[in-house]
Motif scaffolding. Structure first.
Motif, PDB file in Angstrom:
ATOM      1  N   ASN A  84       0.811  -1.222   0.000  1.00 23.85           N
ATOM      2  CA  ASN A  84       0.000   0.000   0.000  1.00 23.85           C
ATOM      3  C   ASN A  84       0.842   1.270   0.000  1.00 23.85           C
ATOM      4  O   ASN A  84       0.311   2.354  -0.209  1.00 23.85           O
ATOM      5  CB  ASN A  84      -0.923   0.023   1.218  1.00 23.85           C
ATOM      6  CG  ASN A  84      -2.023  -1.004   1.120  1.00 23.85           C
ATOM      7  OD1 ASN A  84      -2.386  -1.458   0.036  1.00 23.85           O
ATOM      8  ND2 ASN A  84      -2.557  -1.402   2.262  1.00 23.85           N
ATOM      9  N   SER A  85       2.137   1.151   0.228  1.00 21.59           N
ATOM     10  CA  SER A  85       3.000   2.330   0.333  1.00 21.59           C
ATOM     11  C   SER A  85       3.418   2.825  -1.054  1.00 21.59           C
ATOM     12  O   SER A  85       3.254   2.138  -2.066  1.00 21.59           O
ATOM     13  CB  SER A  85       4.253   1.998   1.150  1.00 21.59           C
ATOM     14  OG  SER A  85       5.128   1.175   0.400  1.00 21.59           O
ATOM     15  N   ARG A  87       6.378   3.083  -2.065  1.00 18.79           N
ATOM     16  CA  ARG A  87       7.505   2.246  -2.494  1.00 18.79           C
ATOM     17  C   ARG A  87       7.027   0.938  -3.121  1.00 18.79           C
ATOM     18  O   ARG A  87       7.695   0.361  -3.962  1.00 18.79           O
ATOM     19  CB  ARG A  87       8.396   1.958  -1.290  1.00 18.79           C
ATOM     20  CG  ARG A  87       9.619   1.168  -1.625  1.00 18.79           C
ATOM     21  CD  ARG A  87      10.485   0.988  -0.402  1.00 18.79           C
ATOM     22  NE  ARG A  87      11.689   0.265  -0.759  1.00 18.79           N
ATOM     23  CZ  ARG A  87      12.377  -0.450   0.079  1.00 18.79           C
ATOM     24  NH1 ARG A  87      12.021  -0.537   1.333  1.00 18.79           N
ATOM     25  NH2 ARG A  87      13.462  -1.078  -0.321  1.00 18.79           N
ATOM     26  N   GLY A  88       5.876   0.456  -2.687  1.00 20.43           N
ATOM     27  CA  GLY A  88       5.361  -0.814  -3.185  1.00 20.43           C
ATOM     28  C   GLY A  88       5.931  -1.973  -2.388  1.00 20.43           C
ATOM     29  O   GLY A  88       6.681  -1.790  -1.431  1.00 20.43           O
ATOM     30  N   LEU A  89       5.564  -3.160  -2.792  1.00 26.40           N
ATOM     31  CA  LEU A  89       5.993  -4.375  -2.102  1.00 26.40           C
ATOM     32  C   LEU A  89       7.366  -4.786  -2.613  1.00 26.40           C
ATOM     33  O   LEU A  89       7.513  -5.236  -3.743  1.00 26.40           O
ATOM     34  CB  LEU A  89       4.968  -5.498  -2.325  1.00 26.40           C
ATOM     35  CG  LEU A  89       5.262  -6.838  -1.672  1.00 26.40           C
ATOM     36  CD1 LEU A  89       5.558  -6.703  -0.187  1.00 26.40           C
ATOM     37  CD2 LEU A  89       4.107  -7.791  -1.903  1.00 26.40           C
ATOM     38  N   ASP A  90       8.378  -4.599  -1.795  1.00 24.96           N
ATOM     39  CA  ASP A  90       9.763  -4.939  -2.140  1.00 24.96           C
ATOM     40  C   ASP A  90      10.190  -6.091  -1.243  1.00 24.96           C
ATOM     41  O   ASP A  90      10.350  -5.920  -0.040  1.00 24.96           O
ATOM     42  CB  ASP A  90      10.668  -3.730  -1.929  1.00 24.96           C
ATOM     43  CG  ASP A  90      12.108  -3.970  -2.348  1.00 24.96           C
ATOM     44  OD1 ASP A  90      12.515  -5.143  -2.485  1.00 24.96           O
ATOM     45  OD2 ASP A  90      12.829  -2.977  -2.527  1.00 24.96           O
ATOM     46  N   ARG A 104      10.148  -7.394   9.080  1.00 21.44           N
ATOM     47  CA  ARG A 104      11.041  -6.264   8.843  1.00 21.44           C
ATOM     48  C   ARG A 104      10.191  -5.068   8.478  1.00 21.44           C
ATOM     49  O   ARG A 104       9.053  -5.215   8.073  1.00 21.44           O
ATOM     50  CB  ARG A 104      11.983  -6.566   7.675  1.00 21.44           C
ATOM     51  CG  ARG A 104      12.930  -7.673   7.988  1.00 21.44           C
ATOM     52  CD  ARG A 104      13.805  -7.917   6.807  1.00 21.44           C
ATOM     53  NE  ARG A 104      14.587  -9.124   7.102  1.00 21.44           N
ATOM     54  CZ  ARG A 104      15.837  -9.251   6.814  1.00 21.44           C
ATOM     55  NH1 ARG A 104      16.478  -8.314   6.226  1.00 21.44           N
ATOM     56  NH2 ARG A 104      16.460 -10.354   7.088  1.00 21.44           N
ATOM     57  N   ASN A 105      10.754  -3.899   8.567  1.00 17.60           N
ATOM     58  CA  ASN A 105      10.034  -2.697   8.155  1.00 17.60           C
ATOM     59  C   ASN A 105      10.169  -2.560   6.652  1.00 17.60           C
ATOM     60  O   ASN A 105      11.102  -1.956   6.158  1.00 17.60           O
ATOM     61  CB  ASN A 105      10.599  -1.476   8.880  1.00 17.60           C
ATOM     62  CG  ASN A 105       9.808  -0.236   8.561  1.00 17.60           C
ATOM     63  OD1 ASN A 105       8.846  -0.281   7.794  1.00 17.60           O
ATOM     64  ND2 ASN A 105      10.210   0.881   9.129  1.00 17.60           N
ATOM     65  N   LEU A 106       9.215  -3.119   5.919  1.00 16.24           N
ATOM     66  CA  LEU A 106       9.300  -3.148   4.455  1.00 16.24           C
ATOM     67  C   LEU A 106       8.761  -1.879   3.819  1.00 16.24           C
ATOM     68  O   LEU A 106       8.962  -1.670   2.629  1.00 16.24           O
ATOM     69  CB  LEU A 106       8.513  -4.348   3.917  1.00 16.24           C
ATOM     70  CG  LEU A 106       9.008  -5.705   4.416  1.00 16.24           C
ATOM     71  CD1 LEU A 106       8.062  -6.793   3.928  1.00 16.24           C
ATOM     72  CD2 LEU A 106      10.411  -5.978   3.963  1.00 16.24           C
ATOM     73  N   SER A 107       8.076  -1.043   4.558  1.00 13.32           N
ATOM     74  CA  SER A 107       7.461   0.140   3.958  1.00 13.32           C
ATOM     75  C   SER A 107       8.257   1.420   4.230  1.00 13.32           C
ATOM     76  O   SER A 107       7.778   2.502   3.946  1.00 13.32           O
ATOM     77  CB  SER A 107       6.023   0.303   4.462  1.00 13.32           C
ATOM     78  OG  SER A 107       6.008   0.430   5.862  1.00 13.32           O
ATOM     79  N   ARG A 108       9.462   1.296   4.736  1.00 11.96           N
ATOM     80  CA  ARG A 108      10.261   2.490   5.028  1.00 11.96           C
ATOM     81  C   ARG A 108      10.628   3.197   3.723  1.00 11.96           C
ATOM     82  O   ARG A 108      10.628   2.596   2.657  1.00 11.96           O
ATOM     83  CB  ARG A 108      11.512   2.126   5.802  1.00 11.96           C
ATOM     84  CG  ARG A 108      12.503   1.297   4.995  1.00 11.96           C
ATOM     85  CD  ARG A 108      13.738   1.006   5.836  1.00 11.96           C
ATOM     86  NE  ARG A 108      14.695   0.301   5.051  1.00 11.96           N
ATOM     87  CZ  ARG A 108      14.779  -1.006   4.939  1.00 11.96           C
ATOM     88  NH1 ARG A 108      13.929  -1.784   5.565  1.00 11.96           N
ATOM     89  NH2 ARG A 108      15.706  -1.575   4.192  1.00 11.96           N
ATOM     90  N   ALA A 109      10.952   4.444   3.804  1.00 12.02           N
ATOM     91  CA  ALA A 109      11.296   5.229   2.614  1.00 12.02           C
ATOM     92  C   ALA A 109      12.532   4.649   1.961  1.00 12.02           C
ATOM     93  O   ALA A 109      13.448   4.192   2.621  1.00 12.02           O
ATOM     94  CB  ALA A 109      11.524   6.680   3.005  1.00 12.02           C
TER      95      ALA A 109
END
Length: 110
Positions: A84-85, A87-90, A104-109
């Protein structure tokens, strides 16, 4: 090792089955809601590959090993938040051989 086939390409992105089961749940949920998002994975050659996941583009997910069907709720929440961020799903960090599937914090900048 599971595989994602995107579009009409016969080249697959390989992802460990347990992680791929979680990614599959996110993909199905997002597409069922009509929501598009970007998905970034590590390609076989080590490069990062980003695709735009949209219901108009065929996607096929193949899980090689049977999983027990149980998914980690907290990891799912993190994956959905990342999808939803901006950055998208990485999932490249989670795909690294030295990195077990963990929160893990996957939605960080970026």
């Amino acid at each position: 090792m599971g595989r994602i086939f995107y579009g009409t390409s016969d080249q697959a992105i390989e992802i460990e089955d347990r992680l791929l089961a979680h990614v599959q749940a996110v993909v199905i949920t997002k597409l069922r809601r009509g929501e598009s998002f970007s998905l970034t994975c590590r390609a076989a050659d080590g490069s990062r590959e980003t695709v735009w996941v949209n219901s108009a583009i065929p996607i096929r997910i193949v899980l090689e090993d049977e999983t027990d069907g149980r998914l980690d709720r907290e990891l799912l929440v993190q994956l959905v938040e990342a999808a939803n961020s901006n950055r998208g799903l990485d999932v490249t960090e989670l795909m690294a051989e030295s990195a077990p599937v963990q929160r893990r914090n996957l939605s960080r900048a970026a």
